[in-house]
Design a protein around this motif. Structure first.
Motif, PDB file in Angstrom:
ATOM      1  N   LYS A 183       0.834  -1.202   0.000  1.00 42.24           N
ATOM      2  CA  LYS A 183       0.000   0.000   0.000  1.00 42.24           C
ATOM      3  C   LYS A 183       0.870   1.254   0.000  1.00 42.24           C
ATOM      4  O   LYS A 183       0.529   2.235  -0.667  1.00 42.24           O
ATOM      5  CB  LYS A 183      -0.917  -0.001   1.224  1.00 42.24           C
ATOM      6  CG  LYS A 183      -2.243  -0.662   0.958  1.00 42.24           C
ATOM      7  CD  LYS A 183      -3.187  -0.500   2.107  1.00 42.24           C
ATOM      8  CE  LYS A 183      -4.481  -1.261   1.817  1.00 42.24           C
ATOM      9  NZ  LYS A 183      -5.264  -1.434   3.013  1.00 42.24           N
ATOM     10  N   ILE A 184       1.981   1.235   0.742  1.00 46.73           N
ATOM     11  CA  ILE A 184       2.884   2.399   0.805  1.00 46.73           C
ATOM     12  C   ILE A 184       3.429   2.695  -0.588  1.00 46.73           C
ATOM     13  O   ILE A 184       3.458   3.848  -1.037  1.00 46.73           O
ATOM     14  CB  ILE A 184       4.027   2.157   1.825  1.00 46.73           C
ATOM     15  CG1 ILE A 184       3.461   2.267   3.245  1.00 46.73           C
ATOM     16  CG2 ILE A 184       5.180   3.131   1.638  1.00 46.73           C
ATOM     17  CD1 ILE A 184       4.407   1.836   4.337  1.00 46.73           C
ATOM     18  N   LEU A 185       3.837   1.624  -1.271  1.00 48.54           N
ATOM     19  CA  LEU A 185       4.355   1.795  -2.633  1.00 48.54           C
ATOM     20  C   LEU A 185       3.315   2.447  -3.537  1.00 48.54           C
ATOM     21  O   LEU A 185       3.596   3.380  -4.284  1.00 48.54           O
ATOM     22  CB  LEU A 185       4.753   0.433  -3.208  1.00 48.54           C
ATOM     23  CG  LEU A 185       6.160  -0.052  -2.884  1.00 48.54           C
ATOM     24  CD1 LEU A 185       6.351  -1.465  -3.401  1.00 48.54           C
ATOM     25  CD2 LEU A 185       7.205   0.864  -3.520  1.00 48.54           C
ATOM     26  N   PHE A 186       2.094   1.922  -3.428  1.00 46.74           N
ATOM     27  CA  PHE A 186       1.000   2.436  -4.246  1.00 46.74           C
ATOM     28  C   PHE A 186       0.705   3.896  -3.904  1.00 46.74           C
ATOM     29  O   PHE A 186       0.529   4.738  -4.786  1.00 46.74           O
ATOM     30  CB  PHE A 186      -0.247   1.569  -4.025  1.00 46.74           C
ATOM     31  CG  PHE A 186      -1.485   2.096  -4.694  1.00 46.74           C
ATOM     32  CD1 PHE A 186      -1.649   1.977  -6.071  1.00 46.74           C
ATOM     33  CD2 PHE A 186      -2.480   2.729  -3.955  1.00 46.74           C
ATOM     34  CE1 PHE A 186      -2.781   2.478  -6.682  1.00 46.74           C
ATOM     35  CE2 PHE A 186      -3.607   3.231  -4.568  1.00 46.74           C
ATOM     36  CZ  PHE A 186      -3.763   3.100  -5.939  1.00 46.74           C
ATOM     37  N   LEU A 187       0.711   4.203  -2.590  1.00 42.54           N
ATOM     38  CA  LEU A 187       0.409   5.567  -2.156  1.00 42.54           C
ATOM     39  C   LEU A 187       1.473   6.567  -2.589  1.00 42.54           C
ATOM     40  O   LEU A 187       1.169   7.715  -2.899  1.00 42.54           O
ATOM     41  CB  LEU A 187       0.228   5.616  -0.634  1.00 42.54           C
ATOM     42  CG  LEU A 187      -1.101   5.076  -0.129  1.00 42.54           C
ATOM     43  CD1 LEU A 187      -1.111   5.010   1.389  1.00 42.54           C
ATOM     44  CD2 LEU A 187      -2.264   5.947  -0.587  1.00 42.54           C
ATOM     45  N   LYS A 188       2.734   6.103  -2.605  1.00 44.51           N
ATOM     46  CA  LYS A 188       3.817   6.973  -3.053  1.00 44.51           C
ATOM     47  C   LYS A 188       3.585   7.395  -4.497  1.00 44.51           C
ATOM     48  O   LYS A 188       3.729   8.558  -4.866  1.00 44.51           O
ATOM     49  CB  LYS A 188       5.163   6.246  -2.919  1.00 44.51           C
ATOM     50  CG  LYS A 188       5.810   6.447  -1.561  1.00 44.51           C
ATOM     51  CD  LYS A 188       7.134   5.749  -1.493  1.00 44.51           C
ATOM     52  CE  LYS A 188       7.722   5.864  -0.098  1.00 44.51           C
ATOM     53  NZ  LYS A 188       8.882   4.990   0.064  1.00 44.51           N
ATOM     54  N   LYS A 189       3.197   6.398  -5.323  1.00 40.16           N
ATOM     55  CA  LYS A 189       2.905   6.679  -6.733  1.00 40.16           C
ATOM     56  C   LYS A 189       1.733   7.650  -6.839  1.00 40.16           C
ATOM     57  O   LYS A 189       1.761   8.608  -7.602  1.00 40.16           O
ATOM     58  CB  LYS A 189       2.549   5.370  -7.457  1.00 40.16           C
ATOM     59  CG  LYS A 189       3.754   4.558  -7.875  1.00 40.16           C
ATOM     60  CD  LYS A 189       3.248   3.350  -8.641  1.00 40.16           C
ATOM     61  CE  LYS A 189       4.314   2.266  -8.684  1.00 40.16           C
ATOM     62  NZ  LYS A 189       3.774   1.000  -9.163  1.00 40.16           N
ATOM     63  N   THR A 190       0.676   7.367  -6.049  1.00 45.07           N
ATOM     64  CA  THR A 190      -0.523   8.221  -6.091  1.00 45.07           C
ATOM     65  C   THR A 190      -0.198   9.641  -5.642  1.00 45.07           C
ATOM     66  O   THR A 190      -0.732  10.608  -6.191  1.00 45.07           O
ATOM     67  CB  THR A 190      -1.619   7.634  -5.170  1.00 45.07           C
ATOM     68  OG1 THR A 190      -1.599   6.239  -5.291  1.00 45.07           O
ATOM     69  CG2 THR A 190      -2.992   8.151  -5.510  1.00 45.07           C
ATOM     70  N   LYS A 191       0.691   9.757  -4.644  1.00 45.82           N
ATOM     71  CA  LYS A 191       1.050  11.077  -4.116  1.00 45.82           C
ATOM     72  C   LYS A 191       1.714  11.922  -5.201  1.00 45.82           C
ATOM     73  O   LYS A 191       1.426  13.120  -5.351  1.00 45.82           O
ATOM     74  CB  LYS A 191       1.981  10.914  -2.909  1.00 45.82           C
ATOM     75  CG  LYS A 191       2.049  12.143  -2.040  1.00 45.82           C
ATOM     76  CD  LYS A 191       3.041  11.968  -0.935  1.00 45.82           C
ATOM     77  CE  LYS A 191       3.291  13.303  -0.260  1.00 45.82           C
ATOM     78  NZ  LYS A 191       4.409  13.215   0.664  1.00 45.82           N
ATOM     79  N   ILE A 192       2.605  11.274  -5.948  1.00 44.28           N
ATOM     80  CA  ILE A 192       3.294  11.997  -7.032  1.00 44.28           C
ATOM     81  C   ILE A 192       2.264  12.467  -8.054  1.00 44.28           C
ATOM     82  O   ILE A 192       2.249  13.622  -8.473  1.00 44.28           O
ATOM     83  CB  ILE A 192       4.371  11.092  -7.677  1.00 44.28           C
ATOM     84  CG1 ILE A 192       5.457  10.785  -6.638  1.00 44.28           C
ATOM     85  CG2 ILE A 192       4.977  11.730  -8.918  1.00 44.28           C
ATOM     86  CD1 ILE A 192       6.343   9.610  -6.978  1.00 44.28           C
ATOM     87  N   ASN A 193       1.364  11.536  -8.441  1.00 46.89           N
ATOM     88  CA  ASN A 193       0.302  11.889  -9.398  1.00 46.89           C
ATOM     89  C   ASN A 193      -0.566  13.008  -8.858  1.00 46.89           C
ATOM     90  O   ASN A 193      -0.913  13.948  -9.569  1.00 46.89           O
ATOM     91  CB  ASN A 193      -0.604  10.675  -9.647  1.00 46.89           C
ATOM     92  CG  ASN A 193       0.005   9.756 -10.662  1.00 46.89           C
ATOM     93  OD1 ASN A 193       0.921  10.151 -11.389  1.00 46.89           O
ATOM     94  ND2 ASN A 193      -0.476   8.522 -10.689  1.00 46.89           N
ATOM     95  N   SER A 194      -0.912  12.882  -7.586  1.00 47.00           N
ATOM     96  CA  SER A 194      -1.803  13.848  -6.957  1.00 47.00           C
ATOM     97  C   SER A 194      -1.179  15.244  -6.901  1.00 47.00           C
ATOM     98  O   SER A 194      -1.860  16.244  -7.169  1.00 47.00           O
ATOM     99  CB  SER A 194      -2.161  13.351  -5.571  1.00 47.00           C
ATOM    100  OG  SER A 194      -2.585  14.375  -4.781  1.00 47.00           O
TER     101      SER A 194
END
Lengths: 169, 288
Positions: free
Chosen positions: B96-107
């Motif tokens: 989930k952390i990995l996924f959230l890191k990606k989402t954070k960059i996108n966000s």
């Protein structure tokens, strides 16, 4: 008489009262710690009231039962007095059964629990349905009543045992 | 025949009026008193509402002490359960952390792009992403009874809590204040059968009413358009319609269960909430 004996006697004599108020303050509805077992929600208060009003009426006064109902209403957030009235209806039917029964047997007492339980829950249902805006699944009330009836013999033996021990002491 | 009828009447009269050995009140008197209390509770006189508030506060304080042993047992059960689940949870959290890191960059990219576009269109920033969480309160008791799913909070009117205020657990909507006393208040959870919230579904922007099902975290979407098919992994936000709640609060998410049926679950878990935040009541002028 030693202080220990006095305290022990006090707890033994008022045992139903302690249990009734404890479950009322806790809003006990069954086995809540395990979420999947919420299906077994039952009313321990009704079992206590029925058992003690029927077998040991001197142990549990109507005033205490009325107060327990008020506490249950406050804790649950239902209309004030609804549970009290429901408990008192249960007391009325139980008291009537006690007056007309000559020989007490566990099975007869168990099955005689159906009408008081039905009318007590019916009164609660009518009040909540007509005097408040709370909506709930009627099946839950039915399930609660069914398990209250089903679990009665377990508590019957338990309370009988405790009461006998208290009398022997 | 007449004798048996007399017996029934005697038994009823005895049950209603006889006080017995240790009884101080007759059943008849207490039944009348109960009916009187129900009638008074239904009325909206100031004296009855303030009496009820005092009674509520008093009972809630005792409940806090009385529920101690129950809370301890619940804590033991939960800790044991958590102990056995911790390894799998750790693995899941890493993903989930990995996924959230990606989402954070996108966000952050989308945020910047959004700000630039708003500036070029000369639109003011109508709403901040963080909601106004003004009061934090401790959950003193949770009642997951078959009849009402609610939480009791340790703060009330004294701390500025009013009816209708939204309550958050983390950043997710947990419920709405329905009862306020001087020292305590009650939250109606979004999972309760009586809870109805106007919502907006992610991507499609479809409006609906999110109702509680009264069963665990499950929720129900009502008034969806005809032939509307719900996808999984969609976030459901408050729409702000009716001026009841601020728009854009994350409330629930859609999931696909074992039978490939789409279910809606609350994002906030009331059983895990120990400290909650009570937000400012929403007024439409704020967002304009």
């Amino acid at each position: 008489m030693s202080i220990y004996k006095r305290i022990k006697d006090f707890f033994a004599n008022n045992f139903p009262l302690f249990i009734l108020y404890f479950v009322s303050f806790n809003s006990f509805e069954g086995i809540k710690a395990i979420e999947d077992l919420l299906i077994f929600s039952f009313s321990l208060q009704m079992i206590i009231i029925y058992f003690y009003v029927l077998k040991y009426p001197e142990s549990l006064g109507y005033g205490y039962i009325f107060l327990a109902g008020i506490i249950h209403d406050v804790v649950q957030g239902t209309i004030l007095g609804a549970t009290s009235l429901s408990y008192l209806i249960l007391c009325f039917f139980t008291s009537y059964i006690r007056n007309v029964t000559l020989r007490f047997k566990m099975t007869t007492e168990w099955f005689a629990f159906i009408p008081p339980l039905f009318f007590a829950n019916l009164i609660f249902f009518i009040i909540v349905n007509n005097f408040s805006n709370i909506s709930f699944y009627y099946i839950e009330l039915l399930r609660n009543s069914f398990f209250t009836f089903l679990f009665f013999p377990i508590f019957y033996y338990l309370f009988n045992l405790l009461q006998k021990r208290a009398t022997l002491d | 025949m007449a004798d048996s009828r007399d017996d029934v009447i005697i038994a009823i009269r005895s049950a209603l009026l006889k006080k017995g050995a240790k009884q101080k009140f007759s059943l008849f008197f207490l039944i009348i008193l109960s009916i009187l209390i129900i009638t008074l509770d239904k009325s909206t006189y100031k004296i009855t509402t303030s009496t009820r508030a005092i009674l509520n506060d008093f009972v809630y304080q005792i409940t806090l002490v009385a529920s101690g042993p129950g809370k301890f047992i619940k804590y033991i059960v939960l800790s044991t359960k958590t102990h056995f689940e911790i390894y799998d949870e750790n693995k899941d959290l890493k993903n989930k952390i990995l996924f959230l890191k990606k989402t954070k960059i996108n966000s952050s990219f989308l945020k910047t792009e959004n700000r630039i576009l708003k500036n070029s269109l000369d639109l003011s920033n109508s709403k901040s992403s963080e909601f106004d969480k003004i009061i934090s309160a401790k959950v003193t008791n949770d009642y997951q009874s078959p009849f009402l799913k609610s939480l009791l909070l340790s703060k009330g009117k004294k701390d500025g809590i009013m009816k209708g205020m939204p309550v958050f657990s983390g950043n997710y909507l947990l419920g709405v204040i329905i009862e306020t006393n001087y020292l305590s208040s009650r939250v109606l959870l979004i999972t309760d059968l009586n809870s109805k919230i106007p919502v907006l579904i992610e991507k499609s922007g479809t409006n609906a009413i999110l109702s509680g099902s009264g069963k665990k975290l499950n929720l129900v979407l009502d008034y969806l358009p005809d032939n509307f098919e719900l996808d999984s992994d969609l976030i459901i936000f408050t729409s702000g319609k009716g001026g009841f709640l601020e728009p854009g609060i994350a409330v629930a998410q859609t999931y696909s269960n074992k039978n490939n049926k789409i279910i809606v679950k609350s994002l906030a878990d009331p059983s895990q909430a120990s400290i909650v935040y009570v937000g400012k009541p929403y007024t439409q002028q704020e967002s304009e």
